[in-house]
Scaffold this motif. Structure first.
Motif, PDB file in Angstrom:
ATOM      1  N   UNK A 144       0.849  -1.184   0.000  1.00 16.29           N
ATOM      2  CA  UNK A 144       0.000   0.000   0.000  1.00 16.29           C
ATOM      3  C   UNK A 144       0.891   1.243   0.000  1.00 16.29           C
ATOM      4  N   UNK A 145       0.601   2.135  -0.911  1.00 12.67           N
ATOM      5  CA  UNK A 145       1.334   3.393  -1.028  1.00 12.67           C
ATOM      6  C   UNK A 145       0.533   4.477  -0.313  1.00 12.67           C
ATOM      7  N   UNK A 146       1.225   5.269   0.498  1.00 12.54           N
ATOM      8  CA  UNK A 146       0.575   6.383   1.196  1.00 12.54           C
ATOM      9  C   UNK A 146       1.005   7.676   0.521  1.00 12.54           C
ATOM     10  N   UNK A 147       0.012   8.443   0.062  1.00  6.82           N
ATOM     11  CA  UNK A 147       0.268   9.712  -0.608  1.00  6.82           C
ATOM     12  C   UNK A 147      -0.269  10.837   0.282  1.00  6.82           C
ATOM     13  N   UNK A 148       0.550  11.840   0.517  1.00  6.53           N
ATOM     14  CA  UNK A 148       0.172  12.971   1.356  1.00  6.53           C
ATOM     15  C   UNK A 148      -0.175  14.170   0.485  1.00  6.53           C
ATOM     16  N   UNK A 149      -1.349  14.752   0.683  1.00  6.39           N
ATOM     17  CA  UNK A 149      -1.687  15.991  -0.016  1.00  6.39           C
ATOM     18  C   UNK A 149      -0.915  17.137   0.638  1.00  6.39           C
ATOM     19  N   UNK A 150      -0.800  18.238  -0.075  1.00  4.65           N
ATOM     20  CA  UNK A 150      -0.127  19.419   0.487  1.00  4.65           C
ATOM     21  C   UNK A 150      -0.853  19.887   1.742  1.00  4.65           C
ATOM     22  N   UNK A 151      -2.163  19.835   1.717  1.00  2.00           N
ATOM     23  CA  UNK A 151      -2.961  20.235   2.875  1.00  2.00           C
ATOM     24  C   UNK A 151      -2.618  19.354   4.089  1.00  2.00           C
ATOM     25  N   UNK A 152      -2.560  18.057   3.874  1.00  2.00           N
ATOM     26  CA  UNK A 152      -2.251  17.133   4.974  1.00  2.00           C
ATOM     27  C   UNK A 152      -0.862  17.420   5.544  1.00  2.00           C
ATOM     28  N   UNK A 153       0.104  17.660   4.684  1.00  2.00           N
ATOM     29  CA  UNK A 153       1.462  17.955   5.163  1.00  2.00           C
ATOM     30  C   UNK A 153       1.502  19.233   5.994  1.00  2.00           C
ATOM     31  N   UNK A 154       0.751  20.252   5.574  1.00  2.00           N
ATOM     32  CA  UNK A 154       0.688  21.500   6.365  1.00  2.00           C
ATOM     33  C   UNK A 154       0.077  21.229   7.728  1.00  2.00           C
ATOM     34  N   UNK A 155      -1.025  20.497   7.758  1.00  2.00           N
ATOM     35  CA  UNK A 155      -1.699  20.204   9.029  1.00  2.00           C
ATOM     36  C   UNK A 155      -0.820  19.347   9.930  1.00  2.00           C
ATOM     37  N   UNK A 156      -0.106  18.401   9.349  1.00  2.00           N
ATOM     38  CA  UNK A 156       0.802  17.567  10.140  1.00  2.00           C
ATOM     39  C   UNK A 156       1.857  18.432  10.812  1.00  2.00           C
ATOM     40  N   UNK A 157       2.411  19.370  10.074  1.00  2.00           N
ATOM     41  CA  UNK A 157       3.415  20.265  10.634  1.00  2.00           C
ATOM     42  C   UNK A 157       2.809  21.117  11.754  1.00  2.00           C
ATOM     43  N   UNK A 158       1.648  21.713  11.499  1.00  2.00           N
ATOM     44  CA  UNK A 158       0.982  22.564  12.490  1.00  2.00           C
ATOM     45  C   UNK A 158       0.618  21.794  13.759  1.00  2.00           C
ATOM     46  N   UNK A 159       0.204  20.543  13.587  1.00  2.00           N
ATOM     47  CA  UNK A 159      -0.326  19.748  14.709  1.00  2.00           C
ATOM     48  C   UNK A 159       0.680  18.763  15.276  1.00  2.00           C
ATOM     49  N   UNK A 160       1.912  18.871  14.805  1.00  2.00           N
ATOM     50  CA  UNK A 160       3.009  18.038  15.296  1.00  2.00           C
ATOM     51  C   UNK A 160       2.690  16.543  15.188  1.00  2.00           C
ATOM     52  N   UNK A 161       2.357  16.147  13.982  1.00  2.00           N
ATOM     53  CA  UNK A 161       2.068  14.751  13.668  1.00  2.00           C
ATOM     54  C   UNK A 161       3.126  14.279  12.681  1.00  2.00           C
ATOM     55  N   UNK A 162       3.751  13.145  12.967  1.00  2.00           N
ATOM     56  CA  UNK A 162       4.796  12.632  12.084  1.00  2.00           C
ATOM     57  C   UNK A 162       4.220  11.716  10.997  1.00  2.00           C
ATOM     58  N   UNK A 163       4.998  11.537   9.944  1.00  2.00           N
ATOM     59  CA  UNK A 163       4.608  10.599   8.890  1.00  2.00           C
ATOM     60  C   UNK A 163       4.484   9.187   9.466  1.00  2.00           C
ATOM     61  N   UNK A 164       5.346   8.875  10.393  1.00  2.00           N
ATOM     62  CA  UNK A 164       5.312   7.548  11.036  1.00  2.00           C
ATOM     63  C   UNK A 164       3.988   7.342  11.761  1.00  2.00           C
ATOM     64  N   UNK A 165       3.530   8.351  12.508  1.00  2.00           N
ATOM     65  CA  UNK A 165       2.257   8.243  13.216  1.00  2.00           C
ATOM     66  C   UNK A 165       1.099   8.065  12.243  1.00  2.00           C
ATOM     67  N   UNK A 166       1.129   8.780  11.137  1.00  2.54           N
ATOM     68  CA  UNK A 166       0.072   8.650  10.129  1.00  2.54           C
ATOM     69  C   UNK A 166       0.096   7.240   9.542  1.00  2.54           C
TER      70      UNK A 166
END
Length: 71
Positions: free
Chosen positions: A1-23
């Motif tokens: 399974x490939x996980x693709x991050x939208x630009x919006x998701x990446x911004x929210x992850x940064x703002x909310x301190x969520x890592x790619x690993x957690x996602x």
């Protein structure tokens, strides 16, 4: 399974301190999964007494991350 991050998701992850690993952990081994629309899933997983919700569109062999937030 490939996980693709939208630009919006990446911004929210940064703002909310969520890592790619957690996602990735939340999508691959969720505590629960809900459905918002037929192709939009709500994945939830607990991390240190906080629950992460990942909103994603499920396609054939890929998951497109729309947004993430703590609930």
């Amino acid at each position: 399974m490939v996980i693709i991050f939208t630009a919006h998701a990446l911004r929210r992850m940064h703002e909310r301190k969520v890592s790619r690993r957690q996602v990735a952990m939340t999508v691959k081994k969720p505590d629960s999964v809900g459905t918002e629309e037929s192709d939009v899933k709500l994945f939830r997983r607990e991390f240190n007494s906080h629950t992460l919700e990942v909103v994603a569109e499920a396609a054939k062999n890929k998951i497109i991350i729309i947004t993430v937030y703590w609930i």
